[in-house]
Design a protein around this motif. Structure first.
Motif, PDB file in Angstrom:
ATOM      1  N   ARG A 198      -8.710  -5.869 -11.068  1.00  0.00           N
ATOM      2  CA  ARG A 198      -8.545  -4.646 -12.517  1.00  0.00           C
ATOM      3  C   ARG A 198      -7.782  -4.977 -13.863  1.00  0.00           C
ATOM      4  O   ARG A 198      -7.809  -4.601 -14.896  1.00  0.00           O
ATOM      5  CB  ARG A 198      -9.301  -3.302 -12.405  1.00  0.00           C
ATOM      6  N   LEU A 199      -6.522  -5.025 -12.859  1.00  0.00           N
ATOM      7  CA  LEU A 199      -5.248  -5.238 -13.720  1.00  0.00           C
ATOM      8  C   LEU A 199      -5.208  -6.443 -14.210  1.00  0.00           C
ATOM      9  O   LEU A 199      -3.980  -6.653 -14.819  1.00  0.00           O
ATOM     10  CB  LEU A 199      -4.271  -4.944 -12.928  1.00  0.00           C
ATOM     11  N   ARG A 200      -5.567  -7.455 -14.218  1.00  0.00           N
ATOM     12  CA  ARG A 200      -5.191  -9.259 -13.901  1.00  0.00           C
ATOM     13  C   ARG A 200      -6.322  -8.729 -15.560  1.00  0.00           C
ATOM     14  O   ARG A 200      -7.460  -8.556 -15.641  1.00  0.00           O
ATOM     15  CB  ARG A 200      -6.308  -9.972 -12.686  1.00  0.00           C
ATOM     16  N   TRP A 201      -5.414 -10.392 -16.597  1.00  0.00           N
ATOM     17  CA  TRP A 201      -6.220 -10.974 -17.588  1.00  0.00           C
ATOM     18  C   TRP A 201      -5.464 -12.176 -17.799  1.00  0.00           C
ATOM     19  O   TRP A 201      -4.020 -12.057 -17.656  1.00  0.00           O
ATOM     20  CB  TRP A 201      -6.120  -9.221 -18.520  1.00  0.00           C
ATOM     21  N   ILE A 202      -6.481 -12.502 -18.701  1.00  0.00           N
ATOM     22  CA  ILE A 202      -5.702 -13.847 -18.719  1.00  0.00           C
ATOM     23  C   ILE A 202      -5.768 -14.124 -20.136  1.00  0.00           C
ATOM     24  O   ILE A 202      -6.944 -13.795 -20.796  1.00  0.00           O
ATOM     25  CB  ILE A 202      -6.532 -15.112 -18.453  1.00  0.00           C
ATOM     26  N   GLY A 203      -4.851 -14.232 -21.071  1.00  0.00           N
ATOM     27  CA  GLY A 203      -5.316 -14.340 -22.316  1.00  0.00           C
ATOM     28  C   GLY A 203      -3.488 -14.114 -22.918  1.00  0.00           C
ATOM     29  O   GLY A 203      -2.430 -14.890 -22.899  1.00  0.00           O
ATOM     30  N   PHE A 204      -3.440 -13.891 -24.540  1.00  0.00           N
ATOM     31  CA  PHE A 204      -2.123 -14.514 -24.872  1.00  0.00           C
ATOM     32  C   PHE A 204      -1.860 -12.629 -26.214  1.00  0.00           C
ATOM     33  O   PHE A 204      -2.619 -12.319 -26.556  1.00  0.00           O
ATOM     34  CB  PHE A 204      -2.766 -14.927 -26.312  1.00  0.00           C
ATOM     35  N   GLN A 205      -0.115 -12.444 -26.011  1.00  0.00           N
ATOM     36  CA  GLN A 205       0.144 -11.633 -26.897  1.00  0.00           C
ATOM     37  C   GLN A 205       0.205 -11.885 -28.399  1.00  0.00           C
ATOM     38  O   GLN A 205       1.290 -12.796 -28.303  1.00  0.00           O
ATOM     39  CB  GLN A 205       1.406 -11.437 -25.902  1.00  0.00           C
ATOM     40  N   GLU A 237       0.832  -1.218  -0.246  1.00  0.00           N
ATOM     41  CA  GLU A 237      -0.475  -0.140   0.005  1.00  0.00           C
ATOM     42  C   GLU A 237       0.893   1.352   0.056  1.00  0.00           C
ATOM     43  O   GLU A 237       0.399   1.916  -0.310  1.00  0.00           O
ATOM     44  CB  GLU A 237      -1.208   0.051   0.960  1.00  0.00           C
ATOM     45  N   ASP A 238       2.247   0.538   0.646  1.00  0.00           N
ATOM     46  CA  ASP A 238       2.967   2.616   0.226  1.00  0.00           C
ATOM     47  C   ASP A 238       3.451   2.808  -1.342  1.00  0.00           C
ATOM     48  O   ASP A 238       4.361   3.437  -1.309  1.00  0.00           O
ATOM     49  CB  ASP A 238       4.381   2.408   1.229  1.00  0.00           C
ATOM     50  N   LYS A 239       3.252   2.248  -1.793  1.00  0.00           N
ATOM     51  CA  LYS A 239       3.473   1.723  -3.356  1.00  0.00           C
ATOM     52  C   LYS A 239       2.756   2.916  -3.865  1.00  0.00           C
ATOM     53  O   LYS A 239       1.564   1.894  -4.584  1.00  0.00           O
ATOM     54  CB  LYS A 239       4.015   0.903  -4.246  1.00  0.00           C
ATOM     55  N   TRP A 272      -4.761  -1.561  -3.244  1.00  0.00           N
ATOM     56  CA  TRP A 272      -4.653  -2.244  -4.258  1.00  0.00           C
ATOM     57  C   TRP A 272      -4.888  -3.647  -4.264  1.00  0.00           C
ATOM     58  O   TRP A 272      -5.774  -4.153  -5.530  1.00  0.00           O
ATOM     59  CB  TRP A 272      -2.417  -2.948  -3.702  1.00  0.00           C
ATOM     60  N   ALA A 273      -5.396  -3.795  -3.061  1.00  0.00           N
ATOM     61  CA  ALA A 273      -6.720  -4.857  -3.021  1.00  0.00           C
ATOM     62  C   ALA A 273      -7.316  -5.072  -4.485  1.00  0.00           C
ATOM     63  O   ALA A 273      -8.288  -5.568  -4.211  1.00  0.00           O
ATOM     64  CB  ALA A 273      -6.691  -5.390  -1.500  1.00  0.00           C
ATOM     65  N   GLN A 274      -7.859  -3.327  -3.718  1.00  0.00           N
ATOM     66  CA  GLN A 274      -8.750  -2.900  -4.794  1.00  0.00           C
ATOM     67  C   GLN A 274      -8.879  -3.333  -6.336  1.00  0.00           C
ATOM     68  O   GLN A 274      -9.748  -3.610  -7.014  1.00  0.00           O
ATOM     69  CB  GLN A 274     -10.369  -2.272  -3.930  1.00  0.00           C
TER      70      GLN A 274
END
Length: 539
Positions: A515-522, A458-460, A509-511
């Motif tokens: 929103r930043l997670r994604w499963i996929g292919f580059q 959380e300090d970041k 950051w827990a919340q």
């Protein structure tokens, strides 16, 4: 349906007293002596290939996926969202034993390639190949693009190829000897193979269909098949249970890969099949396919040939790329070596075969291995489009250096509370590899299992983000400003990606992290991410 034994033996007549005792299944072919294993010539080929791969291992740099696998080795788990644990474990062991270098990381792939050369020769021997046919199979394997690609990069493909070819060798041997106890060995290979990649399930489906269609169906009888299945499930139980308890994310990942490649798969299916082994080896594996289908004395092995079109049909239906069939195609190449050996009875034909092998080795090396300066690939339009994998191995130190310049331009108080965020795991992996020597803070990413490797504390409250969706980050942070873009003279996929400096997350950051997670292919050649729900695939 069992039939009455034929009145005349299928082999040359033998005295009645030496005939084998009657059995309950007359499909069992008489045992025939195999040629001795041509260890000397085969091991010479395997050794030369290993030496060549190690000589080239340190050129250019890490593959995008290798940067991810290297970091995964620092966060070992029973599985990851997009791959089982074996590649990460191998990366960890190589780093500990051999050092944290790209050359060290590629020792295991080179060993796998050498093993594939040996297995190719053993398959040719099982099919009745002479010592010369075994050498020819080994040489064809060593000069194929399939083995070159497998042997240069540490990816899930290495262990997948080894397990597929191992299963097929054992299946061919079982068809020859009718030793049904080999189901136990097949189960063990499948079980260990599932620690490397899940695709071996497609091979098992293809083989099951082909055996049911054309036999020999007696291989499916008795207690040994169920015991083999049990072994194949017990060995990888931790991996399978991890997938089950986490909602089978592998299926979402597979859907994303299919979506990403759907536009490429249709138009490139046949060309990729040809280039996987190499243009000049096409007559080899086609000859093997035809001979397995037509030769009477290879009838018991026909299921291997039938499994190939079954696999192709599966890939077309599921949207998988054609290279998933490459291990089956590799076994057809071994069979083709036996056919070609029978054809090379004159000096002229031997010269033709030699030229084909040399030409294929050169083509495979140029397209797959870093044999030319990277600038040569960039300056030639044909090479740039056909050898795109070269550009996924360069630019990572430069990316880290330019990220470091952005970091050092921040005020000291911002540096103290800053972290990096890479939109895909290659960017974060590059910063993990080269960042410490530049004095950079930790890098994070929400891509696949990299999201599980850690969340900022959380300090970041300052994030230097690379290649992200600016609209998303503007919504997640109080402010975001562009601080330049990644520049490089080479046509790498991340060229032009923006550096954003974002401050003060509006939520914890827990919340924020979900929103930043994604499963996929580059997507290859571009930074376009594709998920299972993406509207389009790769262009």
């Amino acid at each position: 349906m069992l039939t009455t034994p034929p009145a005349q033996p299928s082999q040359p007549a033998q005295p009645t007293q030496s005939s084998p005792p009657s059995t309950s299944d007359t499909r069992i072919p008489p045992e025939r002596a195999l040629a001795p294993i041509a260890w000397r010539s085969v091991l010479v080929v395997a050794g030369l290939l290993f030496a060549a791969l190690m000589a080239l291992a340190g050129r250019h740099g890490y593959l995008l996926d290798e940067l991810y696998t290297r970091v995964a080795g620092q966060h070992l788990a029973w599985a990851q969202i997009d791959q089982p644990p074996l590649p990460a474990l191998v990366a960890r062991l190589e780093t500990i034993l051999l050092g944290d270098t790209v050359t060290a990381l590629r020792v295991a792939p080179a060993l796998v390639a050498a093993a594939l050369v040996v297995l190719s020769a053993l398959i040719a021997r099982e099919l009745g190949g002479t010592g010369r046919a075994q050498f020819l199979a080994a040489a064809a394997a060593a000069t194929s693009g399939f083995v070159a690609n497998t042997g240069h990069f540490l990816t899930t493909n290495d262990f997948d190829a080894l397990s597929w070819v191992g299963v097929l060798l054992l299946a061919i041997r079982m068809a020859r000897t009718r030793d049904l106890k080999l189901w136990l060995a097949i189960g063990a290979v499948v079980g260990v193979g599932l620690y490397g990649k899940y695709l071996i399930a497609l091979l098992l489906i293809s083989l099951a269909v082909s055996v049911l269609v054309c036999g020999p169906r007696d291989l499916l009888r008795g207690k040994w098949l169920p015991l083999g299945v049990l072994i194949a499930l017990v060995i990888p139980a931790p991996v399978l249970l991890w997938q089950a308890f986490t909602g089978w994310p592998q299926f979402e990942m597979a859907a994303a890969v299919s979506k990403a490649l759907e536009d490429l798969a249709v138009v490139s299916f046949l060309p990729i099949l040809i280039l996987i082994m190499g243009l000049f080896l096409t007559p080899f594996w086609v000859a093997g396919l035809v001979a397995l289908l037509r030769r009477p004395r290879w009838r018991q092995y026909r299921f291997v040939a039938v499994a190939f079109p079954v696999m192709i049909a599966l890939l077309i239906v599921t949207g998988g790329p054609s290279n998933y069939a490459s291990a089956l195609q590799f076994v057809l190449l071994s069979a083709g070596a036996v056919v070609v050996d029978g054809w090379t009875r004159t000096v002229t034909r031997k010269v033709v075969i030699g030229v084909a092998l040399v030409a294929n080795a050169a083509l495979s090396a140029v397209l797959t291995l870093p044999v030319l300066p990277i600038q040569t690939y960039a300056d030639d339009g044909v090479l740039q489009n056909s050898s795109f994998v070269q550009f996924d191995q360069v630019g990572w130190p430069e990316l880290a250096a330019q990220a470091a310049a952005v970091y050092r331009a921040l005020p000291a108080e911002d540096q103290a509370r800053a972290v990096f965020y890479g939109n895909h795991y290659g960017q974060a992996g590059a910063l993990d590899r080269y960042g410490p020597e530049l004095g950079l803070p930790r890098a994070y990413s929400g891509h696949n299992s990299y999201a599980d490797f850690g969340v900022p504390t959380e300090d970041k409250t300052v994030v230097i983000a690379i290649g992200v969706d600016r609209a998303l980050f503007t919504d997640l942070f109080a402010s975001c400003e562009q601080r330049g873009a990644f520049t490089l003279d080479l046509p790498v996929s991340d060229r032009g990606q923006e550096f954003l400096v974002c401050r003060d997350p509006v939520r914890s950051w827990a919340q924020t992290w979900p929103r930043l997670r994604w499963i996929g292919f580059q997507c290859p050649y571009t930074t376009k991410p594709v998920t299972a729900t993406s509207a389009t695939g790769c262009d």
